[in-house]
Design a protein around this motif. Structure first.
Motif, PDB file in Angstrom:
ATOM      1  N   LEU A   1       0.831  -1.191   0.000  1.00 27.59           N
ATOM      2  CA  LEU A   1       0.000   0.000   0.000  1.00 27.59           C
ATOM      3  C   LEU A   1       0.871   1.248   0.000  1.00 27.59           C
ATOM      4  CD1 LEU A   1      -2.737  -0.936   2.627  1.00 27.59           C
ATOM      5  CD2 LEU A   1      -2.841  -1.144   0.133  1.00 27.59           C
ATOM      6  N   THR A   2       0.574   2.143  -0.924  1.00 25.63           N
ATOM      7  CA  THR A   2       1.229   3.442  -0.973  1.00 25.63           C
ATOM      8  C   THR A   2       0.346   4.416  -0.213  1.00 25.63           C
ATOM      9  OG1 THR A   2       2.182   2.944  -3.123  1.00 25.63           O
ATOM     10  CG2 THR A   2       2.073   5.259  -2.497  1.00 25.63           C
ATOM     11  N   ILE A   3       0.930   5.128   0.730  1.00 26.37           N
ATOM     12  CA  ILE A   3       0.172   6.054   1.573  1.00 26.37           C
ATOM     13  C   ILE A   3       0.708   7.456   1.329  1.00 26.37           C
ATOM     14  CG2 ILE A   3      -0.506   6.639   3.928  1.00 26.37           C
ATOM     15  CD1 ILE A   3       0.333   3.683   4.629  1.00 26.37           C
ATOM     16  N   GLN A   4      -0.199   8.363   0.974  1.00 27.15           N
ATOM     17  CA  GLN A   4       0.187   9.745   0.717  1.00 27.15           C
ATOM     18  C   GLN A   4      -0.614  10.680   1.613  1.00 27.15           C
ATOM     19  OE1 GLN A   4      -0.697   9.274  -3.579  1.00 27.15           O
ATOM     20  NE2 GLN A   4       1.265  10.318  -3.862  1.00 27.15           N
ATOM     21  N   GLY A   5       0.032  11.741   2.071  1.00 31.56           N
ATOM     22  CA  GLY A   5      -0.664  12.785   2.818  1.00 31.56           C
ATOM     23  C   GLY A   5      -0.472  12.758   4.318  1.00 31.56           C
ATOM     24  N   ILE A   6       0.424  11.922   4.823  1.00 30.56           N
ATOM     25  CA  ILE A   6       0.662  11.902   6.268  1.00 30.56           C
ATOM     26  C   ILE A   6       1.451  13.152   6.655  1.00 30.56           C
ATOM     27  CG2 ILE A   6       1.682  10.659   8.214  1.00 30.56           C
ATOM     28  CD1 ILE A   6       1.560   8.117   6.502  1.00 30.56           C
ATOM     29  N   PRO A   7       0.936  13.936   7.585  1.00 35.76           N
ATOM     30  CA  PRO A   7       1.696  15.110   8.033  1.00 35.76           C
ATOM     31  C   PRO A   7       3.041  14.676   8.631  1.00 35.76           C
ATOM     32  CG  PRO A   7      -0.560  15.181   8.840  1.00 35.76           C
ATOM     33  CD  PRO A   7      -0.358  13.830   8.246  1.00 35.76           C
ATOM     34  N   LEU A   8       4.066  15.466   8.405  1.00 38.22           N
ATOM     35  CA  LEU A   8       5.418  15.098   8.845  1.00 38.22           C
ATOM     36  C   LEU A   8       5.499  14.814  10.341  1.00 38.22           C
ATOM     37  CD1 LEU A   8       7.631  17.495   6.721  1.00 38.22           C
ATOM     38  CD2 LEU A   8       7.213  15.062   6.381  1.00 38.22           C
ATOM     39  N   HIS A   9       4.761  15.570  11.146  1.00 39.10           N
ATOM     40  CA  HIS A   9       4.844  15.361  12.591  1.00 39.10           C
ATOM     41  C   HIS A   9       4.181  14.057  13.056  1.00 39.10           C
ATOM     42  CE1 HIS A   9       0.961  17.364  12.146  1.00 39.10           C
ATOM     43  NE2 HIS A   9       0.633  16.938  13.355  1.00 39.10           N
ATOM     44  N   LEU A  10       3.423  13.403  12.152  1.00 36.98           N
ATOM     45  CA  LEU A  10       2.778  12.136  12.489  1.00 36.98           C
ATOM     46  C   LEU A  10       3.411  10.945  11.758  1.00 36.98           C
ATOM     47  CD1 LEU A  10      -0.965  13.213  12.445  1.00 36.98           C
ATOM     48  CD2 LEU A  10       0.555  12.956  14.407  1.00 36.98           C
ATOM     49  N   LEU A  11       4.458  11.203  11.014  1.00 41.94           N
ATOM     50  CA  LEU A  11       5.087  10.166  10.210  1.00 41.94           C
ATOM     51  C   LEU A  11       6.018   9.328  11.069  1.00 41.94           C
ATOM     52  CD1 LEU A  11       5.377   8.984   7.409  1.00 41.94           C
ATOM     53  CD2 LEU A  11       7.156  10.650   6.946  1.00 41.94           C
ATOM     54  N   ASP A  12       5.503   8.173  11.536  1.00 39.00           N
ATOM     55  CA  ASP A  12       6.342   7.253  12.303  1.00 39.00           C
ATOM     56  C   ASP A  12       5.859   5.814  12.110  1.00 39.00           C
ATOM     57  OD1 ASP A  12       4.206   6.730  14.070  1.00 39.00           O
ATOM     58  OD2 ASP A  12       5.017   7.934  15.676  1.00 39.00           O
ATOM     59  N   PHE A  13       6.618   4.879  12.618  1.00 33.23           N
ATOM     60  CA  PHE A  13       6.376   3.450  12.465  1.00 33.23           C
ATOM     61  C   PHE A  13       4.971   3.062  12.925  1.00 33.23           C
ATOM     62  CE2 PHE A  13       6.396  -0.896  14.015  1.00 33.23           C
ATOM     63  CZ  PHE A  13       7.048  -1.582  13.002  1.00 33.23           C
ATOM     64  N   GLU A  14       4.582   3.515  14.093  1.00 34.28           N
ATOM     65  CA  GLU A  14       3.301   3.113  14.684  1.00 34.28           C
ATOM     66  C   GLU A  14       2.107   3.638  13.882  1.00 34.28           C
ATOM     67  OE1 GLU A  14       1.069   0.832  17.105  1.00 34.28           O
ATOM     68  OE2 GLU A  14       3.250   0.845  16.931  1.00 34.28           O
ATOM     69  N   ILE A  15       2.187   4.865  13.401  1.00 30.44           N
ATOM     70  CA  ILE A  15       1.100   5.423  12.577  1.00 30.44           C
ATOM     71  C   ILE A  15       0.961   4.623  11.288  1.00 30.44           C
ATOM     72  CG2 ILE A  15       0.384   7.428  11.201  1.00 30.44           C
ATOM     73  CD1 ILE A  15      -0.128   7.887  14.144  1.00 30.44           C
ATOM     74  N   LEU A  16       2.086   4.312  10.631  1.00 33.91           N
ATOM     75  CA  LEU A  16       2.043   3.516   9.400  1.00 33.91           C
ATOM     76  C   LEU A  16       1.458   2.128   9.656  1.00 33.91           C
ATOM     77  CD1 LEU A  16       5.466   4.505   7.828  1.00 33.91           C
ATOM     78  CD2 LEU A  16       3.197   5.105   6.968  1.00 33.91           C
ATOM     79  N   ARG A  17       1.817   1.512  10.778  1.00 36.81           N
ATOM     80  CA  ARG A  17       1.284   0.198  11.131  1.00 36.81           C
ATOM     81  C   ARG A  17      -0.236   0.274  11.313  1.00 36.81           C
ATOM     82  NH1 ARG A  17      -0.553  -2.526  15.084  1.00 36.81           N
ATOM     83  NH2 ARG A  17      -0.222  -0.938  16.646  1.00 36.81           N
ATOM     84  N   LYS A  18      -0.710   1.301  12.002  1.00 35.42           N
ATOM     85  CA  LYS A  18      -2.153   1.449  12.228  1.00 35.42           C
ATOM     86  C   LYS A  18      -2.910   1.696  10.927  1.00 35.42           C
ATOM     87  CE  LYS A  18      -1.918   2.935  17.012  1.00 35.42           C
ATOM     88  NZ  LYS A  18      -2.127   4.016  17.990  1.00 35.42           N
ATOM     89  N   ILE A  19      -2.313   2.462  10.019  1.00 31.38           N
ATOM     90  CA  ILE A  19      -2.956   2.694   8.725  1.00 31.38           C
ATOM     91  C   ILE A  19      -3.049   1.374   7.967  1.00 31.38           C
ATOM     92  CG2 ILE A  19      -2.695   3.815   6.473  1.00 31.38           C
ATOM     93  CD1 ILE A  19      -1.378   6.179   8.046  1.00 31.38           C
TER      94      ILE A  19
END
Length: 122
Positions: free
Chosen positions: A46-64
């Motif tokens: 999955l390609t994910i676009q639009g995550i704000p830089l301050h929320l860009l981390d391992f855990e956020i990507l895993r939850k998405i």
């Protein structure tokens, strides 16, 4: 996840099934297929676009990724990539529909619209 391993002859399949030392490192269980139905499962990127830089981390990507199935892979060096506009995660999904949709990421009192799409197989 289920896969189908085929053999030319039944005796070859039975010999393989009986040799757990051979297949044990790769599979947790093997059964002879006699027409049973299996759930549809596949691994997608999955390609994910639009995550704000301050929320860009391992855990956020895993939850998405978990929104769409079971997340199998998230890059560990999330912030070290030169292109922070797009991230990819590997997900095990239980359907055969292509994923192309917007989702909403909520953080504190804000919402961010993210575009999530399945990479094309070439």
């Amino acid at each position: 996840m289920s896969i189908l391993v085929s053999f030319e002859h039944t005796d070859e399949a039975e010999a393989f099934l009986n040799n757990k030392d051979l297949w044990g490192p790769w599979f947790s269980k093997l059964d002879m297929w006699v027409g049973q139905v299996f759930a549809v499962e596949r691994i997608v990127w999955l390609t994910i676009q639009g995550i704000p830089l301050h929320l860009l981390d391992f855990e956020i990507l895993r939850k998405i990724g978990n929104v769409f199935g079971k997340t199998l892979y998230v890059p560990k060096d999330v912030g070290e990539d030169l292109d922070l506009t797009v991230k990819c995660v590997g997900v095990l999904v239980g359907h055969d529909n292509r994923i192309k949709e917007f989702i909403c990421l909520k953080w504190k009192d804000k919402s961010f619209k993210l575009w999530v799409s399945e990479e094309e197989n070439e």
